[in-house]
Design a protein around this motif. Structure first.
Motif, PDB file in Angstrom:
ATOM      1  N   GLN A 101       7.613   5.289   9.211  1.00  0.00           N
ATOM      2  CA  GLN A 101       6.575   4.277   9.360  1.00  0.00           C
ATOM      3  C   GLN A 101       6.214   4.057  10.832  1.00  0.00           C
ATOM      4  O   GLN A 101       7.088   4.062  11.696  1.00  0.00           O
ATOM      5  CB  GLN A 101       7.038   2.941   8.781  1.00  0.00           C
ATOM      6  CG  GLN A 101       7.266   2.947   7.297  1.00  0.00           C
ATOM      7  CD  GLN A 101       7.665   1.562   6.812  1.00  0.00           C
ATOM      8  OE1 GLN A 101       6.897   0.894   6.135  1.00  0.00           O
ATOM      9  NE2 GLN A 101       8.859   1.127   7.175  1.00  0.00           N
ATOM     10  N   GLN A 105       3.078  -0.379  10.520  1.00  0.00           N
ATOM     11  CA  GLN A 105       3.466  -0.317   9.104  1.00  0.00           C
ATOM     12  C   GLN A 105       4.792  -1.049   8.863  1.00  0.00           C
ATOM     13  O   GLN A 105       4.944  -1.758   7.866  1.00  0.00           O
ATOM     14  CB  GLN A 105       3.588   1.146   8.664  1.00  0.00           C
ATOM     15  CG  GLN A 105       2.255   1.861   8.517  1.00  0.00           C
ATOM     16  CD  GLN A 105       2.421   3.342   8.268  1.00  0.00           C
ATOM     17  OE1 GLN A 105       3.389   3.966   8.730  1.00  0.00           O
ATOM     18  NE2 GLN A 105       1.470   3.928   7.534  1.00  0.00           N
ATOM     19  N   ASN A 109       4.335  -4.017   6.314  1.00  0.00           N
ATOM     20  CA  ASN A 109       4.952  -3.808   5.007  1.00  0.00           C
ATOM     21  C   ASN A 109       6.225  -4.620   4.806  1.00  0.00           C
ATOM     22  O   ASN A 109       6.459  -5.170   3.723  1.00  0.00           O
ATOM     23  CB  ASN A 109       5.291  -2.325   4.801  1.00  0.00           C
ATOM     24  CG  ASN A 109       4.055  -1.454   4.774  1.00  0.00           C
ATOM     25  OD1 ASN A 109       2.951  -1.930   4.553  1.00  0.00           O
ATOM     26  ND2 ASN A 109       4.242  -0.159   5.013  1.00  0.00           N
TER      27      ASN A 109
END
Length: 309
Positions: A101, A105, A109
């Protein structure tokens, strides 16, 4: 994100989550400072103090061929963190997909959508995201974008020594368990099951418990004063502990851990022991014969008794 292992509660965490992030191997004084700040901020906001860490350790996934031992197991880490007053411990199951990631991200996330963090507490040298490409400055920028504050914390020093997991590992491998004690704020502990040995100690009049080697940092070979705990409801036994390959009798070079518990005379096979290392007494060495070894073992016991009081 499906690889978050929660110890309690629902997600996103509803009550103003203040989140400390790190590997926290050893839960040493530096980590404890992060947790103290996290707990203080959570109390000020009537929120939830959260520790977010990773399992397995990222180095195990990113560098599988690199031999690495750790100061704490999964369970030990969780218990130590919770004992300091953190409300919730979250373990991210670290794998190749997760490691790929980008920093944004990771933030979006995990921190925002999954945890719902309001404040993030990290050390000034914190790195995250693919290739460790994110740092504290980028985390602050992302916090402004996604609506959380970042509170970087300065490193902790003790007597001009930077408190770090790598420093503690170095001291343990040098047999310096008492300086490691200071950086951890507690003795270094190894836990293992008692297994059958060759009976050498008992034949020489000093019965010992052979402990299977845990996948942890093993201190330098030698003799230690230690305290050994059999269960949480019984006080620990003052002990002398041997780490080595028994060069007087054994040429195989297999390292073993053996503990002689003072004033304990029951069978220990199959029991779990926690060995808390207090002080290194002497290095391991080969003796001319068993008589010379027995004489030295008696001296080691007297030394350990004097150290442990």
């Amino acid at each position: 994100m499906n690889n978050l292992v929660e110890t309690s509660g629902k997600f996103p965490i509803p009550s103003y989550p203040v989140v400390a992030i790190g590997n926290f191997d050893g839960v040493h004084l530096g980590h404890q400072a992060l947790f103290k700040k996290t707990i203080e901020r959570a109390k000020e906001k009537n929120g939830t103090a959260v520790a977010l860490t990773f399992w397995p350790h990222p180095s195990k996934v990113l560098f599988p061929d690199r031999p690495t031992s750790f100061l704490t197991s999964f369970e030990e880490k969780k218990e130590l963190i919770l004992s300091l007053g953190i409300d919730t411990v979250l373990f991210v199951e670290f794998d190749k997909l997760f490691s790929g990631q980008t920093p944004e991200q990771f933030v979006k996330n995990l921190l925002v959508e999954k945890v719902g963090c309001k404040e993030v507490i990290v050390g000034e040298e914190f790195l995250f995201g693919q290739g460790r490409s994110g740092n504290v400055a980028s985390l602050i920028d992302l916090g402004q974008k996604y609506g959380f504050d970042v509170l970087p914390q300065k490193p902790v020093y003790l007597n001009d020594t930077l408190v770090s997991s790598s420093e503690i590992r170095k001291q343990l491998l040098a047999g310096q368990v008492d300086p490691a004690f200071s950086l951890l704020s507690r003795p270094y502990v190894l836990e293992g099951e008692v297994v059958h040995g060759d009976g050498t100690g008992e034949k020489m009049g000093v019965a010992t418990a052979n402990i299977n080697l845990p996948d942890r940092v093993i201190p330098k070979e030698g003799i230690y004063a230690a305290r050994v705990t059999l269960s949480d409801d019984v006080p620990p036994y003052d002990s002398v502990v041997y780490i080595g390959s028994k060069p007087t009798f054994n040429e195989k070079g297999v390292v073993q851990i053996e503990a002689h518990l003072f004033n304990y005379h029951e069978q220990l096979y199959g029991k779990k022991l926690k060995v808390a290392f207090i002080k290194w007494i002497r290095p391991d060495r080969k003796f001319e014969n068993s008589t010379a070894l027995i004489k030295q073992m008696q001296c080691d016991i007297l030394m350990a008794q004097a150290i442990l009081g």
